[in-house]
Design a protein around this motif. Structure first.
Motif, short mmCIF file in Angstrom:
data_model
loop_
_atom_site.label_atom_id
_atom_site.label_comp_id
_atom_site.label_asym_id
_atom_site.label_seq_id
_atom_site.Cartn_x
_atom_site.Cartn_y
_atom_site.Cartn_z
N THR A 129 0.78 -1.25 -0.13
CA THR A 129 0.09 0.26 -0.06
C THR A 129 0.90 1.21 -0.06
N THR A 130 2.30 1.19 0.30
CA THR A 130 3.00 2.38 0.01
C THR A 130 3.14 2.69 -1.27
N GLY A 131 2.76 2.15 -2.36
CA GLY A 131 2.89 2.52 -3.60
C GLY A 131 1.54 2.60 -4.38
N PRO A 132 1.44 2.83 -5.78
CA PRO A 132 0.19 2.52 -6.45
C PRO A 132 -0.59 1.09 -6.03
N HIS A 133 -1.90 1.23 -5.75
CA HIS A 133 -2.58 -0.02 -5.69
C HIS A 133 -4.22 0.23 -6.08
N MET A 134 -4.82 -0.72 -6.07
CA MET A 134 -6.35 -0.38 -6.48
C MET A 134 -7.20 0.39 -5.69
N LEU A 135 -7.07 0.35 -4.18
CA LEU A 135 -7.63 1.15 -3.61
C LEU A 135 -7.69 2.50 -3.69
N SER A 136 -6.16 2.84 -3.76
CA SER A 136 -5.93 4.44 -3.83
C SER A 136 -6.19 4.91 -5.06
N ASP A 137 -5.81 3.98 -6.17
CA ASP A 137 -6.06 4.76 -7.55
C ASP A 137 -7.22 4.49 -8.41
N PRO B 26 3.88 0.32 5.76
CA PRO B 26 4.47 -0.73 5.09
C PRO B 26 4.21 -2.13 5.63
N LEU B 27 3.50 -2.04 6.67
CA LEU B 27 2.77 -3.32 7.27
C LEU B 27 1.56 -3.71 6.82
N ILE B 28 1.02 -2.98 5.66
CA ILE B 28 -0.30 -3.34 5.15
C ILE B 28 -0.31 -3.63 3.80
N LEU B 29 -0.64 -4.74 3.21
CA LEU B 29 -0.71 -5.35 1.96
C LEU B 29 -2.19 -4.94 1.40
N GLU B 30 -2.21 -4.82 -0.06
CA GLU B 30 -3.64 -4.89 -0.59
C GLU B 30 -3.62 -6.38 -1.40
N SER B 31 -4.84 -6.67 -1.21
CA SER B 31 -5.06 -8.07 -2.20
C SER B 31 -6.28 -7.59 -3.08
N PHE C 28 -3.13 -15.47 4.44
CA PHE C 28 -2.87 -14.81 5.53
C PHE C 28 -1.58 -15.60 6.33
N GLU C 29 -1.25 -16.88 5.73
CA GLU C 29 0.02 -17.43 6.55
C GLU C 29 1.19 -16.80 5.75
N ILE C 30 0.87 -16.20 4.31
CA ILE C 30 2.19 -15.56 4.02
C ILE C 30 2.10 -14.16 4.75
N ALA C 31 1.08 -13.54 4.96
CA ALA C 31 1.07 -12.17 5.52
C ALA C 31 1.62 -12.08 6.97
N LEU C 32 1.29 -13.38 7.82
CA LEU C 32 1.42 -13.32 8.90
C LEU C 32 3.11 -13.81 9.07
N ASN C 33 3.54 -14.61 8.36
CA ASN C 33 5.02 -14.98 8.21
C ASN C 33 5.95 -13.86 7.97
N ALA C 34 5.36 -12.95 7.18
CA ALA C 34 6.12 -11.52 6.69
C ALA C 34 5.88 -10.50 7.93
N ALA C 35 5.02 -10.77 8.89
CA ALA C 35 4.82 -9.57 9.92
C ALA C 35 3.89 -8.31 9.53
N ILE C 36 3.12 -8.72 8.62
CA ILE C 36 2.03 -7.88 7.95
C ILE C 36 1.01 -7.96 8.99
N LEU D 115 9.13 -17.32 1.11
CA LEU D 115 9.57 -16.00 0.40
C LEU D 115 9.38 -15.16 1.86
N SER D 116 10.16 -14.31 1.64
CA SER D 116 9.89 -12.81 2.49
C SER D 116 9.01 -11.84 1.85
N VAL D 117 8.09 -11.09 2.08
CA VAL D 117 7.27 -10.30 1.42
C VAL D 117 7.72 -8.96 1.43
N ARG D 118 8.17 -8.16 0.33
CA ARG D 118 8.31 -6.72 0.47
C ARG D 118 7.04 -5.89 0.58
N ALA D 119 7.11 -5.22 1.67
CA ALA D 119 5.79 -4.48 1.79
C ALA D 119 6.24 -3.20 1.40
#
Length: 215
Positions: free
Chosen positions: A74-82, A97-102, A132-140, A211-215
């Motif tokens: 969500t730190t860059g362009p994403h559907m909710l913002s754009d 940085p710790l919030i992702l958009e699905s 959610f397991e991917i997100a939790l593993n990446a501390a999202i 994988l680690s997730v780049r937020a």
């Protein structure tokens, strides 16, 4: 099983699956639901796919794609913002940085119709567990998404824990809302219970680490 990686990597390692993603999206969004999306050569691809999102895929043992979604920071362009800022009802667009958009959540309903548990499609459940397991593993801490009220009912029935960010807004004739989802073990356990999913859902080669997730 869940396969996930950044788009640029997946196009190199699993190009056939990525192609299935775009075909399934065209079938789901344009043909089945009548959304205003651009489809070329029977494939739905938008500008956010060029931003190297993380694709999360539910894949049958045969290699057939059953369901997919993508994750963007969500730190860059994403559907909710754009694309869907009106769903925030005047609130500030989320950038953290710790919030992702699905987005681009879709399921091959024909292939998944025989996979049900307590009224919940287990393919949907597997994809959500993977998310959610991917997100939790990446501390999202949260995932945000935009969806119509039909999908909202599916997500709630599947055991997701979320709150609306604003009032419903009409897009393509559908009442559409934005939601913020809790990333927690409680959420994962709820989805697993509703979908009767046990054990590891991820497909990993021997010696491969998650994988680690780049937020």
């Amino acid at each position: 099983m869940i396969v996930f990686d950044y788009a640029d990597n997946l196009r190199h390692t699993h190009g056939d699956l990525v192609d299935q993603v775009y075909i399934l999206r065209a079938q789901s969004f344009l043909e089945r639901r009548g959304w205003s999306v651009e489809v070329k050569d029977n494939r739905e691809i938008d500008r956010f796919d060029a931003m190297n999102p993380l694709y999360v895929l539910s894949v049958a043992p045969s290699g057939q794609l059953l369901a997919s979604l993508r994750l963007l920071p969500t730190t860059g362009p994403h559907m909710l913002s754009d694309v869907f800022p009106d769903t925030m009802t005047g609130a500030r667009i989320i950038r953290h940085p710790l919030i992702l958009e699905s987005s681009r959540f879709c399921v091959d309903t024909a292939a998944a119709k025989n996979h049900m548990a307590a009224g919940v499609n287990t393919v949907t459940g597997e994809l959500l567990v993977g998310l959610f397991e991917i997100a939790l593993n990446a501390a999202i801490v949260n995932v945000v998404s935009v969806y119509d009220l039909f999908v909202e009912r599916i997500l709630r029935r599947a055991g997701c824990r979320f709150n609306r960010l604003g009032e419903p807004v009409a897009y393509d004739g559908l009442k559409t809302v934005a939601g913020v989802f809790e990333v927690s073990q409680v959420t994962i356990d709820s989805i697993r219970q509703r979908s009767d999913i046990h054990g590891d859902v991820f497909a990993m080669a021997e010696g491969e680490s998650r994988l680690s997730v780049r937020a």
